[in-house]
Design an enzyme around this catalytic site. Structure first.
Site, PDB file in Angstrom:
ATOM      1  N   GLY A 149     -39.955 -51.146 -37.913  1.00  0.00           N
ATOM      2  CA  GLY A 149     -39.163 -50.213 -37.386  1.00  0.00           C
ATOM      3  C   GLY A 149     -39.389 -48.791 -37.938  1.00  0.00           C
ATOM      4  CB  CYS A 191     -39.968 -59.972  -6.208  1.00  0.00           C
ATOM      5  SG  CYS A 191     -41.696 -59.355  -5.708  1.00  0.00           S
ATOM      6  CB  CYS A 230     -43.392 -63.671  -5.796  1.00  0.00           C
ATOM      7  SG  CYS A 230     -42.353 -62.917  -7.455  1.00  0.00           S
ATOM      8  CB  CYS A 235     -42.686 -58.354  -9.589  1.00  0.00           C
ATOM      9  SG  CYS A 235     -42.004 -59.993  -9.477  1.00  0.00           S
ATOM     10  CB  CYS A 251     -45.815 -60.295  -8.795  1.00  0.00           C
ATOM     11  SG  CYS A 251     -44.973 -60.289  -7.140  1.00  0.00           S
TER      12      CYS A 251
END
Lengths: 239, 293, 256
Positions: B36, B245, B248, B270, B276
């Site tokens: 980080g 979605c 899908c 998606c 997807c």
């Protein structure tokens, strides 16, 4: 029963040096000595310019002391105000010494009631008692209620001075220092102040003050000390 | 010209010279050692302008090897301009295998999304980062933000979240949502939607972040704790979508809104094109409304 | 040492020019000390030396921390110094813009110190900020407004709230009423007076305005050319000044 005096002044001297005027030296007082006992009122007498106010101010710690002692006695200990630290003087002003000057120093926005209550709070009273104390004193000094919640800036001279007096008396101090407290008051209000003084004296407070009004002086004074005798050598007196 | 260079049209493997790669790798190692923490590095001028992924490209170039399989996505899609260009860049300068399938990639360079498919220990995710400093918009002085990170002074970061709640009633930050890494540094996870934040936590893959214009690299080693900042009475909440979605039927992926006509018609699909397509290929559709695994 | 803050022989030079010459004094808990002087007296430099913003060339500043230990400010790590400045100390600037985050709401400005020391409950932070706004006489309904929408006096009061929310024991003030209209000054001074009394704050206050010193302080330090020319009880120094410069200063003030 001999009580130790509340206030003992010994060989107090005061000199002013005016640096702005070629460091001219103005001697004022020398060898000032006197006592004030509990329950008595000592008045400083003498013509203007002899340094009476200066003595009161030195006692209160408002003026510097050239030499000498100002011994303030409480139950267990004694403090010499002439050499005390600022913190000690502030503590004494809170709990031991009350001061009433000739004029009220006005600060904006604070109401008459709160000016007096604050002084009571400083002396250790709680909020409720402080307000009560303030109300009592304002009533005693004949200040109309409609003025209590107003800041004193717009009051008359006499009204302002009564706020000043109430503030000085709010703390129930054992030593009270009064510098011409009734100068701007009429007869009725002067009488109210005289009654207050008598009451506190009876309760055991010691008073030291300056009163030019002969009538008032006659009533309140137990002893009058002529300050002229303490004039510093070389002091130029008014003609 | 060596055979390799001939193959790479005269470029050194992956464009950068070996000394530069070494410098970047050192920065990456330091970043991994201090999760980080923003490590400054001597970013090079790349053949694309700032703001087009130069940081991500430099990180990828430094770690890429001839056996790697590279996937590049932009907002989840393999077929948008940025993704196509960068993929072509590495195909030309490194001649590495490229793919659109998340499962087949060893290095995935991404702009602003985390793939839907769970990553494994053999994969590295390289993020493109515009502004690496999470405190930048509250505290413009770099001298001050560096001290704040050094002394863990993150009160200001919570001020930002406080302001959100005060203004919107909830934490409105919806992307580039700040996280605390390994209980120490607060980091900007790049402009990924906050929907993706939980995926950074305890991820099996190595996550590397490159900011080219700002010249910073930072990293999250595998299996590191990553916590999204929040308040006790306003805890971090994952975005929820109201639809699935359109193509899908997925209910567990990040959806893009697609405007279909000028009468207000819209569908949701998606954002992760590979995810997807894979679902469609295995027979999922909106009508089946399958639950997420 | 029973004092809260002790300065011993503080000296600061800028080349050949002496900004502060061997200054020593103590400040007790709950005491207000005014440092007065004209421009160039060294009073602002002294304030910065006492608050650790500048390092002295000679001398030490000791502060009694909340755990009772006396620490030499020079021995504090940067972390400790910054933590102290955020918790046990306050610093009120003449211009509120130097202290406030102008792009952050009033509530956020007050809450920042709390969030910096780890408070993580939004509702509580907001309630505390609201309380403080009321205390400094700003309408709590304005909690979400930015300081850019506040007047100068309001910004100054917001700055005070921002400083006091962590109950500091010592507050440094640098000309807190400078640049404000007179009526606004009066309100601010009244507020400072009551907060000092209510919270038992120790204050080191730099001002060129003797009336402000008289109103707020117990003790006063008069500075000229980097030296302390006189010190003592405020009303004593102002009513019976002993040093030549103090007499000049006091006699120069115009009465309204």
């Amino acid at each position: 029963m001999t009580q130790q005096p509340v206030l003992s002044v010994r060989n107090l001297a005061k000199t002013f040096v005016l640096h702005l005027h070629d460091s001219k030296v103005l001697p004022v007082l020398d060898h000032v000595s006197f006592d004030v006992a509990a329950g008595e009122c000592v008045v400083l007498g003498g013509p203007s310019g002899t340094g009476k106010s200066s003595i009161l101010k030195m006692i209160y710690g408002n003026y510097a002391v050239a030499s000498g002692e100002i011994r303030l006695s409480q139950k267990e200990y004694t403090t010499d105000i002439a050499t005390a630290s600022p913190a000690e003087i502030i503590a004494l002003r809170r709990h031991v010494m009350g001061y009433v000057s000739q004029f009220l120093r006005v600060i904006p926005r604070v109401s008459a009631l709160n000016i007096i209550a604050a002084a009571a709070r400083d002396a250790g009273k709680d909020d409720a008692s402080s307000i009560q104390q303030a109300q009592k004193l304002l009533s005693r000094l004949n200040v109309p209620e409609r003025l209590w919640n107003l800041p004193p800036a717009t009051f008359s001279g006499g009204e302002q001075q009564r706020i000043n007096i109430a503030r000085g008396f709010a703390g129930d101090h054992p030593l009270m220092i009064l510098d011409e407290p009734t100068a701007s008051l009429d007869a009725v209000n002067s009488a109210a102040v005289v009654a207050l003084i008598a009451e506190r004296k009876a309760a055991g407070a010691a008073f030291i003050g300056i009163f030019h009004d002969e009538d008032v002086r006659k009533i309140v004074a137990d002893r009058i000390i002529d300050i002229l005798q303490f004039s510093a050598p070389g002091k130029i007196l008014a003609a | 010209m060596s055979a390799v260079q001939n193959q790479n049209k005269g470029y050194n493997f992956a464009y950068l010279d070996e000394q530069t790669k070494r410098m970047i790798r050192r920065a990456i190692l330091k970043a991994i050692a201090i999760p980080g923490y923003q490590v400054p590095f001597a970013a090079r001028e790349m053949p694309m302008p700032y703001g087009w992924g130069t940081g991500g490209v430099q990180v990828t170039a430094a770690i890429l090897g001839p056996e790697d399989v590279l996937k590049v996505i932009d907002q989840g899609a393999d077929d948008t301009t940025n993704a196509v260009s960068i993929r072509a860049f590495f195909a030309k300068t490194a001649h590495v295998a490229v793919t659109t399938k998340t499962a087949e990639a060893t290095i995935i360079q991404t702009r602003h999304r985390f793939p839907e498919k769970t990553l494994n220990e053999n994969q590295t995710l390289v993020y493109q980062v515009p502004i690496p400093e999470p405190l930048r918009f509250l505290e413009p002085r770099e001298t001050e933000t560096r001290v704040m990170h050094a002394l863990s002074e993150y009160g200001l970061m919570h001020v930002k979240l406080y302001e959100d709640i005060a203004r919107h009633g909830h934490i409105a930050t919806s992307y580039a949502y700040p996280v605390e890494v390994a209980g120490r540094y607060v980091m900007d996870p790049s402009p990924i939607p906050k929907f993706d934040n939980p995926k950074l936590d305890n991820c099996a893959a190595l996550q590397l972040f490159g900011a080219g214009r700002e010249k910073r690299i930072y990293a999250i080693p595998p299996y590191t704790a990553v916590r999204s900042l929040d308040f006790a009475d306003h805890p971090f909440e994952r975005t929820k979508f109201n639809s699935c979605c359109e193509l899908c039927g997925a209910t567990d992926s990040y959806l893009d809104e697609v405007v279909t006509d000028d009468k207000g018609g819209r569908i949701y699909v998606c954002s992760d094109t590979d995810y997807c397509e894979e679902r469609q290929a295995t027979g999922f559709s909106p009508h089946m409304r399958e639950a997420a695994e | 040492m029973s004092a809260l803050l002790t300065a011993r022989g503080i000296t600061k030079r800028y080349g050949a020019r002496i900004a502060c010459e061997s200054i020593s004094f103590e400040v007790a808990e709950g005491e207000v000390l005014a440092i007065v002087g004209e421009s160039g007296s060294g009073k602002t430099t002294l304030l910065n030396l006492l608050s650790g913003r500048l390092a002295p060339d000679n001398g030490n500043v000791f502060y009694r921390m909340r755990d009772g230990n006396d620490r030499d400010l020079a021995s504090l790590t940067e972390f400790e110094r910054r933590l102290l400045a955020r918790t046990d100390w306050g610093f009120v600037h003449q211009d509120a813009r130097d202290a406030l985050r102008m792009g952050v709401s009033a509530g956020g400005n007050i809450g920042e110190r709390l969030m910096a020391i780890g408070d993580r409950h939004y509702g509580d932070i907001r309630a505390t900020a609201s309380d403080w706004l009321a205390r400094v006489e700003i309408d709590p309904l304005r909690i979400d407004e930015k300081p850019t929408q506040f007047s100068g006096g309001m910004r100054q009061r917001l700055q005070i709230a921002r400083n006091l929310v962590t109950r500091p024991r010592l507050v440094f003030m640098d000309e807190p009423t400078g640049g404000l209209d007179v009526s606004v000054q009066a309100r601010l001074l009244d507020l400072v007076r009551s907060l000092v009394a209510d919270l038992g704050l120790a204050v080191i206050l730099v001002t060129h305005d003797l009336a402000v010193a008289r109103l707020l302080s117990h003790r006063i330090l008069v500075m000229k050319d980097g030296q302390v020319v006189e010190t003592g009880l405020t009303d004593r120094v102002l009513d019976d000044p002993q040093a030549p410069y103090t007499q000049l200063l006091v006699s120069s003030v115009l009465a309204a």
